[in-house]
Write a protein that holds these residues in place. Structure first.
Motif, PDB file in Angstrom:
ATOM      1  N   GLY A   1      16.533   0.173  -2.415  1.00 49.94           N
ATOM      2  CA  GLY A   1      16.756   0.275  -3.856  1.00 49.94           C
ATOM      3  C   GLY A   1      16.539  -1.003  -4.630  1.00 49.94           C
ATOM      4  O   GLY A   1      16.672  -1.030  -5.860  1.00 49.94           O
ATOM      5  N   ILE A   2      16.196  -2.090  -3.941  1.00 48.09           N
ATOM      6  CA  ILE A   2      15.959  -3.376  -4.598  1.00 48.09           C
ATOM      7  C   ILE A   2      14.465  -3.667  -4.591  1.00 48.09           C
ATOM      8  O   ILE A   2      13.803  -3.548  -3.553  1.00 48.09           O
ATOM      9  CB  ILE A   2      16.717  -4.507  -3.875  1.00 48.09           C
ATOM     10  N   PRO A   3      13.881  -4.051  -5.750  1.00 47.49           N
ATOM     11  CA  PRO A   3      12.435  -4.327  -5.780  1.00 47.49           C
ATOM     12  C   PRO A   3      12.078  -5.571  -4.976  1.00 47.49           C
ATOM     13  O   PRO A   3      12.627  -6.652  -5.206  1.00 47.49           O
ATOM     14  CB  PRO A   3      12.137  -4.513  -7.267  1.00 47.49           C
ATOM     15  N   LEU A   4      11.173  -5.396  -4.015  1.00 47.44           N
ATOM     16  CA  LEU A   4      10.696  -6.504  -3.181  1.00 47.44           C
ATOM     17  C   LEU A   4       9.293  -6.888  -3.659  1.00 47.44           C
ATOM     18  O   LEU A   4       8.390  -6.043  -3.692  1.00 47.44           O
ATOM     19  CB  LEU A   4      10.650  -6.082  -1.715  1.00 47.44           C
ATOM     20  N   THR A   5       9.113  -8.141  -4.047  1.00 47.64           N
ATOM     21  CA  THR A   5       7.812  -8.611  -4.526  1.00 47.64           C
ATOM     22  C   THR A   5       6.935  -8.962  -3.334  1.00 47.64           C
ATOM     23  O   THR A   5       7.343  -9.716  -2.448  1.00 47.64           O
ATOM     24  CB  THR A   5       7.974  -9.842  -5.432  1.00 47.64           C
ATOM     25  N   ILE A   6       5.723  -8.434  -3.330  1.00 50.76           N
ATOM     26  CA  ILE A   6       4.793  -8.654  -2.230  1.00 50.76           C
ATOM     27  C   ILE A   6       3.771  -9.711  -2.639  1.00 50.76           C
ATOM     28  O   ILE A   6       3.061  -9.552  -3.625  1.00 50.76           O
ATOM     29  CB  ILE A   6       4.064  -7.358  -1.836  1.00 50.76           C
TER      30      ILE A   6
ATOM     31  N   SER B   1       1.409 -12.607 -14.976  1.00 49.70           N
ATOM     32  CA  SER B   1       0.655 -12.312 -13.757  1.00 49.70           C
ATOM     33  C   SER B   1       0.989 -10.918 -13.256  1.00 49.70           C
ATOM     34  O   SER B   1       2.131 -10.467 -13.367  1.00 49.70           O
ATOM     35  CB  SER B   1       0.980 -13.334 -12.661  1.00 49.70           C
ATOM     36  N   GLU B   2      -0.032 -10.267 -12.701  1.00 50.90           N
ATOM     37  CA  GLU B   2       0.182  -8.952 -12.105  1.00 50.90           C
ATOM     38  C   GLU B   2       0.778  -9.119 -10.713  1.00 50.90           C
ATOM     39  O   GLU B   2       0.269  -9.876  -9.897  1.00 50.90           O
ATOM     40  CB  GLU B   2      -1.139  -8.184 -12.008  1.00 50.90           C
ATOM     41  N   ILE B   3       1.863  -8.421 -10.467  1.00 53.06           N
ATOM     42  CA  ILE B   3       2.489  -8.484  -9.153  1.00 53.06           C
ATOM     43  C   ILE B   3       2.766  -7.067  -8.662  1.00 53.06           C
ATOM     44  O   ILE B   3       2.820  -6.119  -9.457  1.00 53.06           O
ATOM     45  CB  ILE B   3       3.805  -9.287  -9.175  1.00 53.06           C
ATOM     46  N   THR B   4       2.923  -6.953  -7.344  1.00 50.65           N
ATOM     47  CA  THR B   4       3.217  -5.664  -6.723  1.00 50.65           C
ATOM     48  C   THR B   4       4.643  -5.692  -6.188  1.00 50.65           C
ATOM     49  O   THR B   4       5.029  -6.653  -5.502  1.00 50.65           O
ATOM     50  CB  THR B   4       2.239  -5.379  -5.577  1.00 50.65           C
ATOM     51  N   THR B   5       5.415  -4.667  -6.495  1.00 48.96           N
ATOM     52  CA  THR B   5       6.770  -4.552  -5.953  1.00 48.96           C
ATOM     53  C   THR B   5       6.924  -3.214  -5.260  1.00 48.96           C
ATOM     54  O   THR B   5       6.256  -2.232  -5.607  1.00 48.96           O
ATOM     55  CB  THR B   5       7.843  -4.679  -7.051  1.00 48.96           C
ATOM     56  N   VAL B   6       7.813  -3.189  -4.279  1.00 50.98           N
ATOM     57  CA  VAL B   6       8.121  -1.954  -3.569  1.00 50.98           C
ATOM     58  C   VAL B   6       9.630  -1.902  -3.371  1.00 50.98           C
ATOM     59  O   VAL B   6      10.246  -2.918  -3.036  1.00 50.98           O
ATOM     60  CB  VAL B   6       7.377  -1.903  -2.213  1.00 50.98           C
ATOM     61  N   PRO B   7      10.264  -0.748  -3.629  1.00 49.24           N
ATOM     62  CA  PRO B   7      11.720  -0.681  -3.466  1.00 49.24           C
ATOM     63  C   PRO B   7      12.121  -0.707  -1.984  1.00 49.24           C
ATOM     64  O   PRO B   7      11.599   0.049  -1.171  1.00 49.24           O
ATOM     65  CB  PRO B   7      12.083   0.647  -4.120  1.00 49.24           C
ATOM     66  N   VAL B   8      13.046  -1.605  -1.655  1.00 48.14           N
ATOM     67  CA  VAL B   8      13.604  -1.709  -0.307  1.00 48.14           C
ATOM     68  C   VAL B   8      15.120  -1.651  -0.465  1.00 48.14           C
ATOM     69  O   VAL B   8      15.712  -2.538  -1.072  1.00 48.14           O
ATOM     70  CB  VAL B   8      13.171  -3.016   0.384  1.00 48.14           C
TER      71      VAL B   8
ATOM     72  N   GLU C   1       0.803  -1.211   0.000  1.00 47.69           N
ATOM     73  CA  GLU C   1       0.000   0.000   0.000  1.00 47.69           C
ATOM     74  C   GLU C   1       0.845   1.275   0.000  1.00 47.69           C
ATOM     75  O   GLU C   1       0.316   2.390  -0.048  1.00 47.69           O
ATOM     76  CB  GLU C   1      -0.930   0.019   1.226  1.00 47.69           C
ATOM     77  N   GLU C   2       2.175   1.109   0.063  1.00 46.39           N
ATOM     78  CA  GLU C   2       3.055   2.273   0.080  1.00 46.39           C
ATOM     79  C   GLU C   2       2.961   3.038  -1.253  1.00 46.39           C
ATOM     80  O   GLU C   2       2.699   2.458  -2.309  1.00 46.39           O
ATOM     81  CB  GLU C   2       4.498   1.837   0.317  1.00 46.39           C
ATOM     82  N   ALA C   3       3.211   4.344  -1.149  1.00 40.83           N
ATOM     83  CA  ALA C   3       3.126   5.184  -2.349  1.00 40.83           C
ATOM     84  C   ALA C   3       4.160   4.797  -3.396  1.00 40.83           C
ATOM     85  O   ALA C   3       3.964   5.020  -4.602  1.00 40.83           O
ATOM     86  CB  ALA C   3       3.299   6.659  -1.954  1.00 40.83           C
ATOM     87  N   THR C   4       5.261   4.213  -2.948  1.00 42.79           N
ATOM     88  CA  THR C   4       6.329   3.852  -3.884  1.00 42.79           C
ATOM     89  C   THR C   4       6.095   2.490  -4.557  1.00 42.79           C
ATOM     90  O   THR C   4       6.882   2.080  -5.418  1.00 42.79           O
ATOM     91  CB  THR C   4       7.677   3.810  -3.149  1.00 42.79           C
ATOM     92  N   ALA C   5       5.028   1.792  -4.145  1.00 40.24           N
ATOM     93  CA  ALA C   5       4.741   0.483  -4.723  1.00 40.24           C
ATOM     94  C   ALA C   5       4.311   0.630  -6.170  1.00 40.24           C
ATOM     95  O   ALA C   5       3.641   1.601  -6.546  1.00 40.24           O
ATOM     96  CB  ALA C   5       3.656  -0.226  -3.919  1.00 40.24           C
TER      97      ALA C   5
END
Length: 704
Positions: A231-236, A222-229, A210-214
């Motif tokens: 600087g590395i994309p973390l798949t949720i 498939s649709e996936i959601t990632t968020v930078p952690v 739900e983060e703004a950077t996601a």
């Protein structure tokens, strides 16, 4: 089972000193013995509460108990006599097994199946309990007490929501349970494995989406959601009910854990081994292993879904016909994981319906055995079949039937497969007629038993299919029987196969999966038998063409290195019952069969599994390498002789690959049979126990 029954099991296996190690699975005690020949199998099966006994290669022995195996296991370990037994670690047991020879070539496959089995086995009780809660919810929906509880958007009353939580507690947190068991199996701290998997299941982890950077992206369709952690994309992902990610995590954690223990001083293990393991594994699991596990599961699930979509009819037939062979090998565990994944991603599963046809055919075969055992007043088999049938119909557990009955009698499987086919055909044809795109489905993971029938849709088609599978398998067993062909029939077939010209014939082995022509071949004898005394008899050699001295003792040499055992120990009724003739059997430790005397090869099978020898002493000898090894069609056998070849003591007849035979699951025990024993006064083993090729094996006394 009382503790005295536990003591009886130990005593019938040769006592505590004969037990190297003891483990158990969902229904069986698994013994590693020091000497497998010391086991009294009949006595084991006569113990109260024992449903069956399964000898295995490598001095391994399984005792089928059923659902109470954990209690029996604990009672055995609690016996005072067991306290003096040195129980090695799992690593020691495996190292000892692999040191024994070629079996180590496939040890990775054994390890994989053990890893999968032991990751799920301890939670079978929780899964079974949860499946019954699910069945109750399905029944309530069918009766109209509640709306379709598993459909999106349906809101239940608080009371029913609470009942729903009773099964969700198991399946939502299933990854944590699997992570604990898998880490424990692999030799790491199970609570560290639990904690690593718990990170990706925290509400805070899923809230990162739900983060703004996601960002949303499409990966492999498939649709996936990632968020930078950092600087590395973390798949949720939602890791609830996932089983491949914890299995993959544990597989990596195990070697890492052992490596850290080697490089970190022992007095610092408690602090730094768990810390460094978590420091490495938590990011590795979250960023890499977890997503890979999700994709592996999705790929396997999509593959099966594609087959089902292409033809639900074919799928409904293939699944019940495949399961009877997958379950004994442990190959069904990955399929169970896919069922869970289907429910999470699709909202339903399409595999469990056809699987029910297999389960009920299995239970039907057991019911047929129970009816015959009751009619024949076979108390032991009645007890075994009753327990197995109860475990099946009420719990959906097939192992007691498989290991306690079906795998012991070769006539059962073909009849059971007809039941599987019947149920699969009904499911496939019914799905086609009703226009069911996905066949029979269920909204939850359940054990296919009588109690869980309401969990399947459409319930009518499923009930008809599984009932038909049950009845067909049961009737075929009742009509055709389940026991191996009686010894007198086998002897009759052998006599027919032996009806050739001459005064003696190398007989045929009948009554098993091997054909009557296995070892049939004529010996060209005429007139009085001529012989030379075998080495080591103490008798004077007789010149070629002269009659053997009346009453002379002929001593046959052992054709193998190994352990000589009584014929009654051979897991084949024809050999064990002495139908083919008297002799002895050898549990081989070597890999070469040598000629035990001078003579001629009259039957050298191209498959290498059997040899008929006409010895100069007048003895007609059968050497049968392993049981049912004809089914290998020569694989693993290197035949050194041909029909008509002259042999001397010590001439190599065949070399065999133990790994090939053991992998195929065939016993290596090798009967050595005197086929024309009627021509002699007595045929007796010299001694039972360790023997090398060339050592005295059989005393054959001429008639006086």
């Amino acid at each position: 089972m009382a503790s005295n029954s536990a003591a009886d099991i130990v005593d019938s296996l040769g006592g505590p000193s004969n037990i190297e190690s003891l483990t158990h699975c969902a229904t069986r005690l698994r013994f590693q013995l020091r000497d497998g020949t010391a086991v009294d199998k009949d006595r084991v099966e006569a113990v109260d509460g024992v449903m069956g006994a399964v000898p295995q290669a490598g001095d391994r022995f399984q005792v089928v108990i059923g659902g109470g195996v954990q209690t029996v296991y604990n009672e055995i370990l609690a016996l005072p006599a067991m306290a003096s037994v040195d129980q090695p670690s799992d690593a020691d047991i495996k190292a000892a097994q692999r040191a024994r020879g070629p079996r180590g070539k496939t040890a990775w496959l054994d390890t994989l199946f053990e890893f999968l089995s032991d990751s799920f086995r301890p939670i079978l009780g929780a899964l079974l309990g949860a499946s019954l809660f699910i069945t109750f919810m399905a029944l309530a929906a069918t009766l109209g007490w509640i709306p379709a509880w598993n459909q999106p958007g349906v809101v239940l009353e608080p009371s029913w929501q609470f009942i729903n939580l009773m099964w969700q507690c198991v399946f939502i947190f299933l990854p944590l349970m699997v992570a604990y068991n898998a880490a424990n199996k692999i030799g790491a701290d199970p609570w560290v494995g639990f904690a690593i998997m718990a990170v990706v299941m925290l509400p805070g982890f899923t809230a990162l989406a739900e983060e703004a950077t996601a960002t949303q992206l499409v990966f492999l369709g498939s649709e996936i959601t990632t968020v930078p952690v950092f600087g590395i994309p973390l798949t949720i992902f939602d890791y609830s009910s996932q089983v491949f990610p914890p299995l993959l995590m544990a597989a990596v954690l195990g070697p890492l854990w052992k490596g850290l223990k080697r490089i970190i001083p022992e007095n610092l293990h408690l602090i730094f081994v768990p810390f460094l393991a978590m420091l490495i594994m938590i990011p590795l699991t979250a960023f890499l292993l977890g997503p890979i596990g999700v994709y592996i599961g999705a790929a396997l699930a999509n593959a099966l879904s594609a087959i089902n979509t292409f033809s639900p009819f074919i799928f409904a037939i293939v699944i019940p016909l495949a399961y009877p062979f997958m379950v004994p090998l442990g190959l069904h565990w990955p399929i169970n994981a896919i069922m869970l994944l289907n429910i999470q991603t699709l909202g339903y599963d399409f595999i469990q319906g056809p699987m029910g046809a297999w389960n009920f055919a299995c239970f039907g075969a057991t019911a047929g055995v129970l009816l015959l055992a009751w009619r024949e007043k076979d108390k032991q088999m009645t007890q075994t079949a009753t327990g197995a049938l109860a475990a099946g119909l009420l719990g959906g557990i097939s192992e007691p039937s498989l290991y306690g009955i079906h795998l012991r009698f070769k006539r059962i499987y073909p009849r059971m497969l007809v039941g599987c086919l019947t149920g699969g055909l009904i499911i496939g044809a019914g799905s086609w007629m009703l226009g069911l795109e996905n066949g029979i489905t269920t909204g939850a993971f359940v054990f296919t038993s009588l109690l869980t029938i309401p969990a399947f849709e459409p319930i009518g088609l499923y009930a008809i299919a599984v009932l038909s599978a049950f009845v067909v398998a049961m009737l075929l067993i009742v009509i055709g029987g389940y026991k191996d062909k009686p010894a007198k029939d086998a002897a009759g077939e052998a006599a027919v196969a032996a009806a050739t010209a001459g005064s003696g014939v190398v007989g045929a082995h009948a009554g098993t999966a091997e054909s009557v022509s296995d070892v049939a071949g004529a010996s060209a004898l005429a007139g009085t038998a001529t012989a030379v005394a075998e080495p080591g008899t103490g008798a004077e050699p007789v010149a070629e063409g002269e009659s053997t001295e009346v009453g002379a003792l002929i001593q046959l040499a052992s054709p193998l290195d190994g352990t000589a055992v009584a014929l009654s120990e051979v897991p084949d009724p024809v050999f064990a019952g002495g139908v083919m003739g008297p002799g002895v059997a050898i549990e081989p430790t070597g890999d070469t069969v040598y000629a035990p005397g001078a003579g001629t090869v009259v039957a050298a099978q191209p498959t290498g599994h059997a040899f008929g020898l006409q010895l100069d002493s007048g003895i007609e000898l059968l050497i049968h390498v392993g049981i049912d090894t004809v089914n290998l069609k020569g694989e693993g056998f290197d035949v050194k002789v041909a029909n008509g070849d002259r042999i001397e003591v010590g001439t190599p007849l065949v070399t065999f690959d133990r790994a090939v035979i053991e992998k195929a699951g065939y016993p290596l025990v090798t009967p050595v049979i005197v086929l024309n024993a009627d021509a002699f006064a007595t045929v007796d083993p010299v001694a039972l126990g360790p023997v090398e090729h060339g050592d005295p094996l059989l005393d054959v006394q001429q008639k006086g």
